[in-house]
Design a protein around this motif. Structure first.
Motif, short mmCIF file in Angstrom:
data_model
loop_
_atom_site.label_atom_id
_atom_site.label_comp_id
_atom_site.label_asym_id
_atom_site.label_seq_id
_atom_site.Cartn_x
_atom_site.Cartn_y
_atom_site.Cartn_z
N GLU A 9 -23.31 22.56 34.64
CA GLU A 9 -22.99 23.89 35.18
C GLU A 9 -22.48 24.78 34.04
O GLU A 9 -21.45 24.51 33.44
N SER A 11 -22.96 28.55 34.42
CA SER A 11 -23.40 29.85 34.93
C SER A 11 -22.53 31.01 34.49
O SER A 11 -22.98 32.14 34.46
N THR A 81 -27.67 24.18 36.73
CA THR A 81 -27.67 25.53 37.29
C THR A 81 -28.61 26.42 36.48
O THR A 81 -28.47 26.52 35.27
N ASN A 112 -29.59 26.41 42.48
CA ASN A 112 -28.90 27.67 42.73
C ASN A 112 -27.39 27.41 42.81
O ASN A 112 -26.92 26.60 43.61
N HIS A 113 -26.66 28.12 41.98
CA HIS A 113 -25.20 27.97 41.91
C HIS A 113 -24.53 28.20 43.26
O HIS A 113 -23.60 27.47 43.64
N ASP A 310 -16.04 26.96 39.70
CA ASP A 310 -17.34 26.52 39.20
C ASP A 310 -17.24 25.10 38.65
O ASP A 310 -16.43 24.83 37.76
N ILE A 315 -23.26 21.06 41.91
CA ILE A 315 -24.64 21.20 41.43
C ILE A 315 -25.35 19.84 41.48
O ILE A 315 -26.51 19.75 41.89
#
Length: 345
Positions: A9, A11, A81, A112-113, A310, A315
């Motif tokens: 991850e 993003s 992600t 998709n996050h 996050d 994910i």
């Protein structure tokens, strides 16, 4: 057969890696925060975020394997992600995932996050598991610095967008007010802490669209109102009354979020609701949501803080589920600052 996946991850500004299986069990999750790198700028600088991802990612992958007591032979795929997010940051994770996929001869999948956030309540570890009766369908409110949206989730891949902010996201509103009030970055966390000793009724802030019959929200007017309030008071009074200002500003956001979540639960007759995303870590929002759900007899699930912000675990879970049913990405997959048209209804 896909059972365990390595997840990446990148993003935004936090670098995270996890190893997760398709039942939602998190074997390991590790992360590197960039708060100190961005603090002096009062917000996230995309170029700095991307550069720091490139420095942190490989060591975190090694740490994730070590923490899980596993090697590459124990994972069946890679989830990464690829949307939505900062393009430079996404590229770092995506290129790394593609390279490892080719080198290790295992498949990968772009995730998709936001879908990760919507399924985060299903994650499990030694300290957390969702209630045994928690399952589809449910209403979900995803709140972060870049997104504030309401969804009706009926099964994996079936997400209906009910409404969203028409302008600023709730997390962005928190951060901007914190910056204007001299609290610095990350603003949401600092407002949360400051508000704990303040009076939420001390100052009157607008609650735009709170009585609107749609599920949409708006926070730009609140941000402007906050700016005017700070300017009218002046630096000395702002500092003197900062806890009350933060508590009152925070309460305005929480009131809108709870009102919209309540409307969605009522319209869809849903007995199950979730809060997810970075802003769901806010202590006042959590407390108000828990109180509301108890009064209404609803099953409310809020992931622990480590799965709200996050993180790669969410994910990995989405990736493992989707790869288990035969979904994989090709090497020409690119990053996207937005969700795909097919991601949500």
């Amino acid at each position: 057969m896909i059972e365990k996946v390595l997840a990446i991850e990148t993003s935004c500004d936090d670098t995270s890696v996890a190893i997760v299986n398709r039942s939602g069990w998190v074997h390991s999750v590790v992360a590197a925060s960039q708060d100190l790198e961005h603090e002096m700028y009062g917000g996230i600088v995309p170029e700095i975020a991307a550069r720091n991802h490139s420095i942190a990612l490989i060591p975190l992958i090694e740490e994730a394997f070590k923490k899980a007591g596993m090697t590459w032979s124990d994972v069946d795929g890679i989830a990464v992600t690829n949307r939505p997010g900062l393009i430079g940051a996404l590229i770092v994770g995506l290129v790394t995932a593609k390279s490892l996929s080719q080198a290790k001869k295992i498949p990968f999948l772009g995730v998709n996050h936001l879908e990760g956030h919507l399924l985060a309540p299903f994650l499990k570890d030694a300290q957390y598991a969702p209630p045994e009766d928690f399952d589809y369908p449910y209403v979900g409110l995803a709140i972060s610095g870049g997104h504030t949206s309401l969804y009706h989730i009926t099964e994996l891949g079936e997400y209906r967008v009910l409404g969203a902010t028409k302008d600023d996201a709730a997390g962005e509103c928190f951060d901007k007010f914190a910056k204007m009030a001299g609290l610095g970055f990350p603003g949401g966390q600092r407002i949360d802490q400051m508000a704990k000793t303040g009076n939420p009724k001390a100052y009157e802030f607008p609650r735009s669209m709170i009585h609107d019959e749609t599920f949409d929200m708006s926070f730009s007017g609140l941000k402007s109102s906050g700016q005017r309030m700070l300017e009218q008071l002046g630096p000395e009074l702002v500092q003197e009354h900062l806890p009350d200002l933060c508590a009152s500003f925070q309460e305005a956001i929480v009131d809108v979020l709870i009102a919209k979540l309540e409307r969605a639960a009522k319209v869809f007759r849903s007995k199950r609701v979730i809060l997810t995303g970075g802003v769901s870590a806010n202590s006042r929002l959590r407390a108000r949501a828990e109180e509301w759900a108890a009064q209404k007899g609803l099953r409310l699930v809020i992931p622990p803080l480590r799965y709200c912000t996050d993180n790669a675990a969410m994910i990995g879970y989405v990736g493992a589920l989707r790869m288990a049913r035969g979904e994989f990405s090709e090497l020409d997959l690119g990053p996207s600052p937005q969700a795909l048209a097919t991601d949500f209804k």
